[in-house]
Design an enzyme around this catalytic site. Structure first.
Site, PDB file in Angstrom:
ATOM      1  N   ASP A   1       0.838  -1.566  -0.138  1.00  0.00           N
ATOM      2  CA  ASP A   1      -0.095  -0.303   0.410  1.00  0.00           C
ATOM      3  C   ASP A   1       0.818   1.100   0.031  1.00  0.00           C
ATOM      4  O   ASP A   1       2.100   1.519   0.540  1.00  0.00           O
ATOM      5  CB  ASP A   1      -0.818  -0.480   1.436  1.00  0.00           C
ATOM      6  CG  ASP A   1      -2.183  -1.132   1.392  1.00  0.00           C
ATOM      7  OD1 ASP A   1      -2.144  -1.288  -0.003  1.00  0.00           O
ATOM      8  OD2 ASP A   1      -2.539  -1.381   1.860  1.00  0.00           O
ATOM      9  N   THR A   2       0.511   1.953  -0.736  1.00  0.00           N
ATOM     10  CA  THR A   2       1.263   3.559  -0.768  1.00  0.00           C
ATOM     11  C   THR A   2       1.337   3.659   1.005  1.00  0.00           C
ATOM     12  O   THR A   2       2.999   4.560   0.776  1.00  0.00           O
ATOM     13  CB  THR A   2       0.667   4.846  -1.178  1.00  0.00           C
ATOM     14  OG1 THR A   2      -0.247   4.746  -2.305  1.00  0.00           O
ATOM     15  CG2 THR A   2       0.896   6.282  -1.167  1.00  0.00           C
TER      16      THR A   2
END
Length: 244
Positions: A72-73
């Site tokens: 995930d970012t």
């Protein structure tokens, strides 16, 4: 390795940036220590992603490395790309076949479990809310539900805060984040499943270690140091004793 796709230009600054993230390189594999905030792939509103930056490693024939899994970012830590097509196929199958050992660290807050370790075995399903995808715990048998298992261990605790080590056995989208929310102790800084910026300046989830089979034989152990922002948040919560 990506074929027959125009290689976007990469500035000297971006090339230096991505090479500074490199923690391992051999004939088949690249590994990076991805910082929190750097998207893995491009998309709406994304001006720079790790996938774009892989063009820095493109060969003279235009072929470039290919990511074989995702983070995930907001998650920091180890992420792997394949330098050749055979390596990409091999590693993608390893991740899909669960022949990969993943270890994450997370700072959490909430109703902590009394036990010191356990396994969350809870299927997850994807839903769309306000044009945004998220995962929810699902009853077994629900249409679209996917099996998901996450091992967990508490390394340190102080009141409602804990430093946890997570070992996901499956690789569902947002798996660790949803499982910890369902356990009653969401990750600090999680805007989707927790309190967001009210609890942390970033998502306090770090991909600390990765043990993968190597395309050319044997296994490869990779590790990324705990970021300073994560370490500082752990110290504020009284959990720094759990960090090495």
């Amino acid at each position: 390795m990506t074929r027959n796709i125009p290689i976007p230009p990469v500035s000297a600054e971006d090339a230096a940036f991505v090479r500074g993230l490199l923690i391992h390189e051999d004939r088949a594999v690249l590994a990076f220590d991805k910082p929190s905030g750097l998207p893995v792939q491009g998309g709406r509103g994304v001006s720079r992603s790790l996938d774009d930056l892989l063009a820095s490693f493109a060969r003279s024939n235009g072929k470039r490395p290919r990511l074989v899994h995702r983070l995930d970012t907001g998650t920091s830590g180890v992420i792997v790309a394949a330098k050749t097509h055979p390596a990409a196929v091999f590693l993608s199958e390893a991740f899909a076949g669960r022949d990969v050992q993943k270890t994450y660290l997370a700072l959490v807050k909430g109703n902590l479990p009394q036990a010191e370790e356990g396994v969350i075995d809870a299927p997850l399903a994807k839903v769309e809310e306000s044009g945004r995808s998220r995962m929810i715990p699902a009853r077994p048998g629900r249409k679209g539900a996917q099996a998901a298992r996450t091992g967990w261990r508490i390394l340190a605790r102080d009141g409602a805060f804990a430093l946890m080590e997570l070992s996901p056995e499956t690789g569902r989208m947002h798996q660790i984040r949803v499982h910890l929310m369902s356990l009653g102790c969401p990750i600090l800084g999680d805007a989707l499943y927790g309190e967001g910026a009210a609890s942390g300046a970033r998502l306090m989830l770090h991909a600390a270690r990765l043990d993968i089979p190597h395309p050319e034989g044997g296994r490869l152990q990779l590790a990324a140091p705990v970021p300073e922002a994560f370490r500082a948040a752990a110290k504020r919560a009284g959990l720094h004793s759990g960090l090495k």
